[in-house]
Design a protein around this motif. Structure first.
Motif, short mmCIF file in Angstrom:
data_model
loop_
_atom_site.label_atom_id
_atom_site.label_comp_id
_atom_site.label_asym_id
_atom_site.label_seq_id
_atom_site.Cartn_x
_atom_site.Cartn_y
_atom_site.Cartn_z
N PHE A 136 32.50 46.78 48.54
CA PHE A 136 31.88 45.69 47.78
C PHE A 136 32.56 45.63 46.43
N GLY A 137 32.62 44.43 45.87
CA GLY A 137 33.23 44.33 44.55
C GLY A 137 32.95 42.98 43.95
N GLY A 138 33.09 42.91 42.65
CA GLY A 138 32.89 41.62 41.99
C GLY A 138 33.65 41.63 40.69
N ARG A 139 33.58 40.51 40.01
CA ARG A 139 34.17 40.46 38.67
C ARG A 139 33.20 41.11 37.71
N THR A 140 33.57 42.26 37.17
CA THR A 140 32.70 42.94 36.22
C THR A 140 33.58 43.45 35.09
N ARG A 141 33.32 42.99 33.89
CA ARG A 141 34.26 43.30 32.80
C ARG A 141 34.10 44.71 32.26
N ASP A 142 32.97 45.36 32.55
CA ASP A 142 32.83 46.76 32.13
C ASP A 142 31.93 47.49 33.13
N ARG A 143 31.68 48.74 32.89
CA ARG A 143 30.78 49.61 33.67
C ARG A 143 31.30 49.99 35.05
N ASN A 202 36.37 47.44 41.66
CA ASN A 202 36.37 46.45 40.57
C ASN A 202 37.78 46.32 40.02
N TRP A 203 38.40 45.18 40.25
CA TRP A 203 39.77 44.94 39.75
C TRP A 203 39.73 44.27 38.37
N PHE A 204 38.54 44.05 37.85
CA PHE A 204 38.41 43.10 36.73
C PHE A 204 37.90 43.70 35.43
N GLN A 205 38.01 45.03 35.25
CA GLN A 205 37.59 45.58 33.95
C GLN A 205 38.52 45.08 32.86
N ARG A 206 37.94 44.80 31.71
CA ARG A 206 38.74 44.24 30.61
C ARG A 206 38.67 45.12 29.38
N GLY A 207 39.71 45.05 28.59
CA GLY A 207 39.72 45.72 27.30
C GLY A 207 39.04 44.87 26.26
N GLU A 208 38.88 45.42 25.05
CA GLU A 208 38.23 44.68 23.95
C GLU A 208 38.96 43.35 23.69
N ASP A 209 40.28 43.36 23.93
CA ASP A 209 41.06 42.13 23.69
C ASP A 209 41.01 41.17 24.88
N GLY A 210 40.22 41.51 25.90
CA GLY A 210 40.07 40.58 27.01
C GLY A 210 41.07 40.77 28.14
N ARG A 211 42.10 41.63 27.94
CA ARG A 211 43.09 41.77 29.01
C ARG A 211 42.52 42.61 30.15
N LEU A 222 42.41 45.62 32.58
CA LEU A 222 42.89 47.00 32.43
C LEU A 222 43.70 47.45 33.65
N TRP A 223 43.47 46.80 34.77
CA TRP A 223 44.15 47.19 36.02
C TRP A 223 44.99 46.00 36.49
N PRO A 224 46.24 46.22 36.90
CA PRO A 224 47.08 45.06 37.25
C PRO A 224 46.60 44.29 38.48
N GLY A 225 45.87 44.95 39.35
CA GLY A 225 45.26 44.22 40.48
C GLY A 225 46.25 43.78 41.54
N TYR A 226 45.83 42.81 42.33
CA TYR A 226 46.65 42.23 43.41
C TYR A 226 47.25 43.33 44.29
N ARG A 227 48.57 43.39 44.42
CA ARG A 227 49.18 44.32 45.39
C ARG A 227 48.81 45.77 45.09
N ASP A 228 48.62 46.10 43.80
CA ASP A 228 48.28 47.48 43.46
C ASP A 228 46.88 47.86 43.95
#
Ligand code: GTP
Ligand code: SPV
Ligand code: MN
Length: 614
Positions: A425-432, A506-515, A517-523
């Motif tokens: 299971f997974g979703g867009r979650t920017r932290d936690r 979760n492929w979607f954790q973000r840093g304080e600057d919004g980027r 943190l994980w490159p996602g996709y093929r990785d």
């Protein structure tokens, strides 16, 4: 002029459609909607229907064997609040299924549809949502009637379409009746108090009545309404299977010859298509091969050998266009090449060059902008300076068939399905939520699915960026009460003799600057390989209150663009944030009356472990 009964009989005869139950159903709706003609379609009619649609301007050419379509600008996504599951039993009302009485909704929809195909052709689309001869085939047959030719062309790509699929049913009456009427789109009051649209599944009558859209899940009734809502209800009512908004992939380890199958749910527009189409990263390509089975729906059951099996009931892909490019998803681009028959919807279009474009297709938009039109058909050249509206609608999509996907599994048409090793299971979650946490206990796995939370996306009408719970990614497709759904999950997966391992990703954790943190996709293959190694006992990970996380050196990170600090972040648990989350989860689960005690026990175990953690 309306058709006569004799005209309809003649059309059915000409198509060789003999099933008496289907004939009665078609005759009823032809009469009720006042359609001018009836036409039965099969996949073999595609080329002719494409020509007719081009001629009529419903499709525009987008390169050789590629097509462009625009939907009405207020009709670009599923509408959750207009979607209803109706039955004859008030006890079927759940938290998310917007239950209404069957009689009330049927009467209302019949009124909406009365005479609504006057002057139009009613297309009759017999379809099958499974591989022929699948163990679940008897739940898979349906007949969609629609007044919309582009909808027919989408259905031919997304489902197996042809009269043969309904002629030899064991029970000739066991097909889903799926009625679609587009309606007068500019005059339906979309989003106002006077909204006339209703998307109704009358689940215990296996009847779907959708009025007021020509877009995606609102209009391709085999896909979402039958493949997910009706099938989930049928799976529960029959006690035999689960139907989930899941992707399904195979991973072959060429070194050992072992093949793994993973399925899993992410809310709409959260990465299923991209994960399912993933290629192994370059450094892992010699050893691993990823195969695509499905990107949006899986049906799961326990086979005669006691294993948990899954299959994709669809025949095509209706994928999000945004950010699809050579780096993120070369496989998707491979599936929409010239000659593929792909249809693009609501992307930007250049009628002079017949090119299409969407945000993220290339780093910068095409230049010069001459000839380019945004998704509404307005020239980009006419835009005011500073206008930053996207050229393509964020929920613009491409439609293509499974067989066009370059890494389609060689056995995707085999009826027996594939044995499942893991459910994620997974979703867009920017932290936690960390990159991955594995769960070995069935009740804790089901509990994790039920508490899946994610930021809202643009695939449904709603607010971007707001966190909401989406149990198993099925919130928009729930057709019976959540407590019964949880019990049904425990029963079906509990009956399997080799239990799958669960994981939350979760492929979607973000840093304080919004980027990110994980490159996602093929990785994203890397954490999944770790999960398989964990299941095989080859790695042990780190136990945390919310599951087992990879030790840093257990992930193969050769060539991965991630800093050590970011890696620490995505491979650790923020206990304080998790404790806070447990309170929200409790409130969320309390909505589901009669939730199985095993789920509450799992919740309390996780809460107690968090309390004990430092
Ligand atoms: P539905 O078809 O609506 O059910 O959605 P889906 O879950 O199949 O979503 P899809 O894979 O099409 O992804 C939606 C968006 O998420 C696209 O814009 C993708 O580019 C983006 N996306 C997918 N995977 C990743 C990832 O690993 N990292 C990041 N940053 N974005 C991703
Ligand atoms: C989704 O919204 O989850 C989709 C697209 O997969 S649609 O077919 O519109 O439902
Ligand atoms: Mn979906």
């Amino acid at each position: 002029m309306a058709n006569t009964v004799a005209d309809v009989e003649a059309a059915l005869d000409a198509a060789g459609l003999k099933n008496q139950h289907v004939r009665e159903y078609v005759k009823y709706w032809a009469e009720h909607t006042g359609a001018e003609r009836v036409e039965v379609v099969s996949a073999a009619d595609d080329a002719r229907l494409i020509s007719e649609a081009l001629e009529a301007g419903e499709l525009l050419p987008a390169g050789e064997g590629l097509y462009y379509s625009r939907s009405y600008f207020k009709d670009t996504a599923r509408s959750e609040e207009r979607t209803i599951v109706a039955t004859n039993n008030p006890a079927d009302a759940g938290t998310y299924n917007n239950w209404r009485p069957a009689a009330e909704m049927t009467a209302l929809q019949k009124e909406n549809m009365r005479g609504a195909m006057a002057g139009k052709t009613m297309y009759v689309i017999p379809y099958l949502m499974s591989q022929p001869a699948s163990p679940l085939e008897r739940f898979a047959a349906g007949v969609q009637v629609t007044d919309n030719r582009p909808v027919v062309l989408h259905m031919i790509r997304m489902a197996r379409v042809g009269v043969e699929y309904i002629e030899n049913l064991q029970d000739p009456n066991s097909f889903v009746r799926a009625v679609h009427v587009t309606g007068d789109l500019p005059n339906l009051g979309q989003g106002t108090p006077d909204d006339k649209r209703y998307f109704v599944t009358v689940a215990d009558e296996r009847t779907i009545l959708h009025f007021g859209s020509s877009y995606g899940g609102n209009a391709l009734l085999g896909k979402i309404a039958h493949g997910l809502r009706q099938a989930a209800y049928d799976g529960w009512a029959s006690g035999q299977f689960l139907s989930e908004q899941f992707m399904l992939i195979g991973i072959t380890d060429k070194q050992t010859g072992r093949k793994y199958h993973i399925c899993g749910g992410f809310p709409s527009a959260s990465g299923k298509t991209n994960l399912a189409m993933m290629l192994a990263p370059d450094d892992l390509g010699d050893r691993y091969h990823v195969e695509f089975y499905g990107d949006d729906i899986a049906w799961l059951w326990v086979g005669e050998d006691g294993k948990l099996y899954a299959m994709n009931p669809e025949f095509g892909v209706f994928g999000v266009a945004k950010d699809t490019n050579e780096t993120t998803n070369p496989t998707a681009l491979g599936s929409i090449q010239p000659g593929s028959g792909a249809i693009f919807t609501n992307v930007a279009y250049n009628p002079q060059t017949q090119e299409v474009w969407w945000e993220g297709r290339t780093k910068n938009p095409p230049s010069p902008v001459d000839g380019w039109l945004d998704w509404k058909g307005n020239p980009i050249a006419d835009r005011e300076p500073g206008n930053t509206e996207p050229w393509a609608h964020p929920n613009s999509r491409f439609t293509t068939t499974l067989s066009k996907v370059p890494n389609i599994a060689s056995d995707f048409e085999e009826p027996q399905g594939v044995p499942i090793d893991a459910i994620i299971f997974g979703g867009r979650t920017r932290d936690r939520e960390p990159l991955i946490r594995a769960i070995t206990d069935l009740a804790e796995g089901v509990y994790d699915g039920l508490t899946l939370g994610a930021e809202a996306t643009f695939a449904a009408e709603g607010v971007d960026g707001q966190l909401r719970y989406d149990p198993m990614s099925m919130r928009p497709f729930m057709s019976y009460p959540e407590a019964a759904y949880a019990a049904h999950w425990l029963k079906i997966v509990g009956a399997a003799k080799d239990k799958p391992i669960f994981a939350h990703v979760n492929w979607f954790q973000r840093g304080e600057d919004g980027r990110f943190l994980w490159p996602g996709y093929r990785d994203n293959l890397r954490p999944l390989l770790w999960l398989m190694q964990l299941k095989n006992g080859e790695v042990s990970g780190v136990e945390t209150p919310v599951g087992i996380l990879p030790k840093k050196d257990e992930l193969d990170l050769t060539g991965v663009q991630v800093t050590p600090e970011d890696l620490d972040r995505i491979l650790s648990i923020d206990v304080a944030r998790w404790r806070q989350e447990m309170g929200f989860r409790e409130e969320h689960l309390k909505q589901f009356d009669g939730l199985p005690e095993e789920i509450w026990e799992a919740h309390r175990r996780v809460a107690a472990a968090l309390d004990a953690a430092k």
